[in-house]
Motif scaffolding. Structure first.
Motif, mmCIF file in Angstrom:
data_model
loop_
_atom_site.group_PDB
_atom_site.id
_atom_site.type_symbol
_atom_site.label_atom_id
_atom_site.label_comp_id
_atom_site.label_asym_id
_atom_site.label_seq_id
_atom_site.Cartn_x
_atom_site.Cartn_y
_atom_site.Cartn_z
ATOM 1 N N VAL A 22 65.079 -5.348 5.770
ATOM 2 C CA VAL A 22 65.699 -5.916 4.571
ATOM 3 C C VAL A 22 66.209 -4.801 3.669
ATOM 4 O O VAL A 22 67.331 -4.857 3.154
ATOM 5 C CB VAL A 22 64.715 -6.845 3.819
ATOM 6 C CG1 VAL A 22 65.232 -7.216 2.441
ATOM 7 C CG2 VAL A 22 64.405 -8.072 4.642
ATOM 8 N N LEU A 23 65.403 -3.777 3.484
ATOM 9 C CA LEU A 23 65.778 -2.647 2.645
ATOM 10 C C LEU A 23 67.057 -1.985 3.165
ATOM 11 O O LEU A 23 67.976 -1.689 2.395
ATOM 12 C CB LEU A 23 64.624 -1.639 2.614
ATOM 13 C CG LEU A 23 64.721 -0.490 1.637
ATOM 14 C CD1 LEU A 23 64.698 -1.008 0.211
ATOM 15 C CD2 LEU A 23 63.557 0.461 1.867
ATOM 16 N N ALA A 55 57.684 6.293 5.164
ATOM 17 C CA ALA A 55 57.823 7.118 3.964
ATOM 18 C C ALA A 55 58.473 8.463 4.268
ATOM 19 O O ALA A 55 59.125 9.044 3.402
ATOM 20 C CB ALA A 55 56.468 7.332 3.297
ATOM 21 N N ILE A 56 58.333 8.954 5.478
ATOM 22 C CA ILE A 56 58.897 10.264 5.812
ATOM 23 C C ILE A 56 60.346 10.191 6.301
ATOM 24 O O ILE A 56 60.979 11.213 6.503
ATOM 25 C CB ILE A 56 58.033 10.988 6.861
ATOM 26 C CG1 ILE A 56 57.932 10.175 8.141
ATOM 27 C CG2 ILE A 56 56.652 11.297 6.297
ATOM 28 C CD1 ILE A 56 57.254 10.906 9.284
ATOM 29 N N ASP A 57 60.888 8.992 6.453
ATOM 30 C CA ASP A 57 62.258 8.811 6.931
ATOM 31 C C ASP A 57 63.243 9.122 5.802
ATOM 32 O O ASP A 57 63.404 8.334 4.872
ATOM 33 C CB ASP A 57 62.461 7.386 7.444
ATOM 34 C CG ASP A 57 63.796 7.188 8.118
ATOM 35 O OD1 ASP A 57 64.732 7.998 7.891
ATOM 36 O OD2 ASP A 57 63.916 6.207 8.875
ATOM 37 N N LYS A 58 63.902 10.245 5.894
ATOM 38 C CA LYS A 58 64.817 10.684 4.833
ATOM 39 C C LYS A 58 66.112 9.884 4.785
ATOM 40 O O LYS A 58 66.886 10.011 3.851
ATOM 41 C CB LYS A 58 65.113 12.175 4.985
ATOM 42 C CG LYS A 58 63.876 13.012 4.773
ATOM 43 C CD LYS A 58 64.157 14.479 4.903
ATOM 44 C CE LYS A 58 62.845 15.204 4.947
ATOM 45 N NZ LYS A 58 62.612 16.192 4.047
ATOM 46 N N GLN A 59 66.343 9.034 5.771
ATOM 47 C CA GLN A 59 67.525 8.169 5.773
ATOM 48 C C GLN A 59 67.325 6.939 4.887
ATOM 49 O O GLN A 59 68.291 6.272 4.538
ATOM 50 C CB GLN A 59 67.851 7.711 7.203
ATOM 51 C CG GLN A 59 68.075 8.848 8.181
ATOM 52 C CD GLN A 59 69.245 9.731 7.772
ATOM 53 O OE1 GLN A 59 70.277 9.235 7.341
ATOM 54 N NE2 GLN A 59 69.055 11.037 7.864
ATOM 55 N N LEU A 60 66.097 6.652 4.550
ATOM 56 C CA LEU A 60 65.783 5.463 3.751
ATOM 57 C C LEU A 60 65.644 5.823 2.277
ATOM 58 O O LEU A 60 65.240 6.938 1.940
ATOM 59 C CB LEU A 60 64.479 4.829 4.245
ATOM 60 C CG LEU A 60 64.508 4.264 5.657
ATOM 61 C CD1 LEU A 60 63.109 3.878 6.102
ATOM 62 C CD2 LEU A 60 65.441 3.072 5.736
ATOM 63 N N PRO A 61 65.946 4.868 1.397
ATOM 64 C CA PRO A 61 65.704 5.110 -0.034
ATOM 65 C C PRO A 61 64.209 5.325 -0.288
ATOM 66 O O PRO A 61 63.370 4.871 0.487
ATOM 67 C CB PRO A 61 66.172 3.813 -0.701
ATOM 68 C CG PRO A 61 66.904 3.042 0.314
ATOM 69 C CD PRO A 61 66.498 3.545 1.654
ATOM 70 N N ARG A 62 63.894 6.011 -1.362
ATOM 71 C CA ARG A 62 62.511 6.341 -1.712
ATOM 72 C C ARG A 62 61.926 5.323 -2.667
ATOM 73 O O ARG A 62 62.562 4.943 -3.651
ATOM 74 C CB ARG A 62 62.446 7.717 -2.379
ATOM 75 C CG ARG A 62 62.860 8.838 -1.489
ATOM 76 C CD ARG A 62 61.681 9.254 -0.645
ATOM 77 N NE ARG A 62 62.113 10.242 0.314
ATOM 78 C CZ ARG A 62 62.018 10.088 1.631
ATOM 79 N NH1 ARG A 62 61.506 8.997 2.123
ATOM 80 N NH2 ARG A 62 62.415 11.014 2.440
ATOM 81 N N MET A 63 60.693 4.922 -2.369
ATOM 82 C CA MET A 63 59.965 4.058 -3.297
ATOM 83 C C MET A 63 59.560 4.907 -4.498
ATOM 84 O O MET A 63 58.963 5.967 -4.337
ATOM 85 C CB MET A 63 58.731 3.473 -2.614
ATOM 86 C CG MET A 63 58.048 2.390 -3.424
ATOM 87 S SD MET A 63 56.522 1.728 -2.670
ATOM 88 C CE MET A 63 57.141 1.000 -1.157
ATOM 89 N N ALA A 64 59.893 4.448 -5.695
ATOM 90 C CA ALA A 64 59.558 5.180 -6.912
ATOM 91 C C ALA A 64 58.297 4.639 -7.572
ATOM 92 O O ALA A 64 57.422 5.397 -7.979
ATOM 93 C CB ALA A 64 60.726 5.123 -7.887
ATOM 94 N N LYS A 65 58.220 3.298 -7.675
ATOM 95 C CA LYS A 65 57.065 2.661 -8.309
ATOM 96 C C LYS A 65 56.607 1.502 -7.433
ATOM 97 O O LYS A 65 57.422 0.806 -6.835
ATOM 98 C CB LYS A 65 57.424 2.136 -9.699
ATOM 99 C CG LYS A 65 57.749 3.234 -10.692
ATOM 100 C CD LYS A 65 58.062 2.671 -12.054
ATOM 101 C CE LYS A 65 58.366 3.784 -13.043
ATOM 102 N NZ LYS A 65 58.640 3.235 -14.387
ATOM 103 N N MET A 66 55.292 1.318 -7.412
ATOM 104 C CA MET A 66 54.706 0.233 -6.632
ATOM 105 C C MET A 66 53.673 -0.488 -7.495
ATOM 106 O O MET A 66 52.718 0.128 -7.975
ATOM 107 C CB MET A 66 54.046 0.781 -5.362
ATOM 108 C CG MET A 66 53.414 -0.282 -4.492
ATOM 109 S SD MET A 66 52.878 0.305 -2.857
ATOM 110 C CE MET A 66 51.638 1.514 -3.284
ATOM 111 N N VAL A 67 53.887 -1.784 -7.682
ATOM 112 C CA VAL A 67 52.934 -2.629 -8.392
ATOM 113 C C VAL A 67 52.219 -3.470 -7.343
ATOM 114 O O VAL A 67 52.855 -4.173 -6.569
ATOM 115 C CB VAL A 67 53.632 -3.562 -9.407
ATOM 116 C CG1 VAL A 67 52.621 -4.499 -10.057
ATOM 117 C CG2 VAL A 67 54.387 -2.753 -10.450
#
Length: 184
Positions: A22-23, A55-67
């Motif tokens: 989805v992302l 998380a290590i996949d540099k092709q994907l956007p980075r999660m900044a905050k997680m609730v």
């Protein structure tokens, strides 16, 4: 853009993959580099398995905050946990770990996952179970050990009373205010 997705698939690895898909699809249309996640119940496992595997996949956007709201990181009451049967140590590590939690231990060594600001919300009905009726406080609080000391920030907030029941937490005005303050 807000949407409510209800997931009932207990295969957390698969849920994490679906989240990635989805992302990727949304990113193709809207091109973003960072994103925030707000998850409730099983959604928490979706988010942390996504981090564990991508998380290590540099092709994907980075999660900044997680609730995380009502996260069952180390068990669900009536399935693989019982009230007052487990405790967290001073560092947040649970004394007993289920199979899912042992898999998630890999998060402790994920450098990109360590740059995330984390808010962990859980409920306590005040009935002596130290739970929200579905998830023990220990299970929810065990997230701390998985994401610290590397998380950019880690905050934990306990809500009490009948509006702290598992399904009521995301309907609770005080919870919503806490989430909004954290995200924005």
């Amino acid at each position: 853009m807000f949407s409510k997705i209800i997931n009932r698939n207990p295969n957390y690895q698969q849920d994490g993959e679906w989240f990635k898909n989805v992302l990727v699809a949304v990113n193709r249309q809207h091109s973003f580099k960072r994103f925030n996640v707000e998850a409730h119940s099983m959604g928490n496992l979706t988010a942390v398995y996504y981090l564990l595997n991508h998380a290590i996949d540099k092709q994907l956007p980075r999660m900044a905050k997680m609730v995380n709201i009502a996260g069952h990181f180390d068990g669900i009451i009536g399935m693989d946990d019982q009230p007052n049967q487990n405790q967290v140590k001073k560092d947040g590590q649970p004394q007993k770990m289920n199979a899912t939690y042992r898999q998630l231990m890999g998060l402790r060594n994920q450098p990109p996952a360590k740059s995330i600001a984390v808010l962990n919300i859980y409920g306590d009905l005040g009935d002596g179970t130290h739970s929200d009726g579905r998830v023990s406080n220990t299970s929810s609080q065990s997230l701390r050990y998985l994401v610290t000391p590397g998380a950019k920030t880690y905050q934990e907030k306990k809500f009490t009373g009948k509006k702290a029941q598992h399904s009521q937490l995301h309907e609770n005005h005080a919870v919503n205010q806490t989430v909004l303050a954290f995200l924005w």
